[in-house]
Design a protein around this motif. Sequence first.
Motif, short mmCIF file in Angstrom:
data_model
loop_
_atom_site.label_atom_id
_atom_site.label_comp_id
_atom_site.label_asym_id
_atom_site.label_seq_id
_atom_site.Cartn_x
_atom_site.Cartn_y
_atom_site.Cartn_z
N GLU A 117 0.73 -1.11 -0.13
CA GLU A 117 0.19 0.09 -0.14
C GLU A 117 0.73 1.29 -0.02
OE1 GLU A 117 -2.91 0.03 -0.43
OE2 GLU A 117 -3.86 -2.12 0.17
N GLU A 118 0.23 2.38 -0.41
CA GLU A 118 0.90 3.69 -0.52
C GLU A 118 1.42 4.07 1.12
OE1 GLU A 118 2.07 7.63 0.26
OE2 GLU A 118 -0.18 6.98 0.69
N ASP A 138 -1.28 5.38 3.36
CA ASP A 138 -2.56 4.78 3.31
C ASP A 138 -3.10 4.45 4.49
OD1 ASP A 138 -4.60 2.57 2.78
OD2 ASP A 138 -4.33 3.44 0.64
N SER A 151 -4.09 -9.12 -11.91
CA SER A 151 -3.43 -8.47 -12.88
C SER A 151 -3.93 -8.79 -14.29
CB SER A 151 -1.89 -8.48 -12.93
OG SER A 151 -1.31 -7.55 -13.93
N PRO A 157 -4.21 -3.20 -11.06
CA PRO A 157 -4.73 -1.76 -10.74
C PRO A 157 -4.35 -1.08 -9.39
CG PRO A 157 -6.48 -2.99 -11.84
CD PRO A 157 -5.59 -4.00 -11.45
N ARG A 158 -4.31 -1.96 -8.16
CA ARG A 158 -3.96 -1.28 -7.01
C ARG A 158 -2.75 -0.60 -7.21
NH1 ARG A 158 -3.09 -3.68 -2.13
NH2 ARG A 158 -2.13 -5.34 -3.12
N CYS A 159 -1.68 -1.50 -7.51
CA CYS A 159 -0.43 -1.37 -7.45
C CYS A 159 0.17 -0.15 -8.58
CB CYS A 159 0.36 -2.66 -7.78
SG CYS A 159 0.49 -4.01 -6.73
N LEU A 160 -0.42 -0.38 -9.50
CA LEU A 160 -0.24 0.87 -10.61
C LEU A 160 -0.57 2.27 -9.89
CD1 LEU A 160 -1.61 -0.49 -14.16
CD2 LEU A 160 0.60 0.03 -13.44
N THR A 161 -1.56 2.24 -8.98
CA THR A 161 -2.23 3.71 -8.42
C THR A 161 -1.00 3.83 -7.31
OG1 THR A 161 -4.47 3.13 -8.71
CG2 THR A 161 -3.69 4.62 -6.92
N VAL A 162 -0.58 3.07 -6.70
CA VAL A 162 0.48 3.16 -5.70
C VAL A 162 1.66 3.70 -6.44
CG1 VAL A 162 1.94 2.34 -3.92
CG2 VAL A 162 -0.56 1.77 -3.98
N ALA A 207 2.04 5.22 -9.47
CA ALA A 207 1.99 6.63 -9.98
C ALA A 207 2.15 7.51 -8.68
CB ALA A 207 0.52 6.45 -10.71
N GLY A 208 1.78 7.18 -7.50
CA GLY A 208 1.55 8.17 -6.70
C GLY A 208 3.03 8.29 -5.99
#
Length: 215
Positions: free
Chosen positions: A9-10, A13, A195, A203-208, A210-211
């Motif tokens: 997780e970020e 988060d 994936s 999708p969850r990891c891509l969001t993290v 990217a942040g």
Amino acid sequence: PLSCRLYCEEEKDPKRRSCQTVLAEALDIVVRSFAPILPHLAEEVFQHLPYKKDSEGVFRTGWINASSAWKKPGIEEAIEGACAMRDSFLGSISGKNALEYEVVIVIEPGLLFELMEALQAEETSSVSQLNEIMMASQTTLLSELPKETPADANIIKGTFLINLEGGDIHEESSYKVIALPIAKAKCPRCRRYTSPSATTPCPRCLTVIAGKGGR
């Protein structure tokens, strides 16, 4: 489940921070519990806690004082119910990798369903508390058996006894657990099968990523 929260997780988060909070509280209680019989070890652990600065030591900061905020009605029963369903799921796959499956939980509308909704608000999730407990890649919570359930699906039936308000609320609820091989690919970052391809993060990891600019 803990490693996924802590490392996937970020950084800020709430799911990751809440996990750290629980671990810190658990460690504090354990250290204070054995301090009377292992004083030197307890003091050494206490002095090396990275989040306690300028501490007076384990023997000068009082005995165990758990906050009443941890005692939320229904949470214990929700976790115990989810663990019972997890045992049914793991028993049905007989030592195989739980992450290679998605779990469908079917519970008739009632108290047990409401308790599970507290752990997973969405119908299907790969990041909910319920899915973390189930140890699968994805969990679906339904109130009736889906029509598209394969004819040869292994449907595990079970019951869970709910006791709330000191026994004033007493209800036995039935549930069904279905383990289905998941069709998605393994995420190269979090290792869950969520994936679209083996070379692309979920999708969850891509969001993290990217942040954080990559992690």
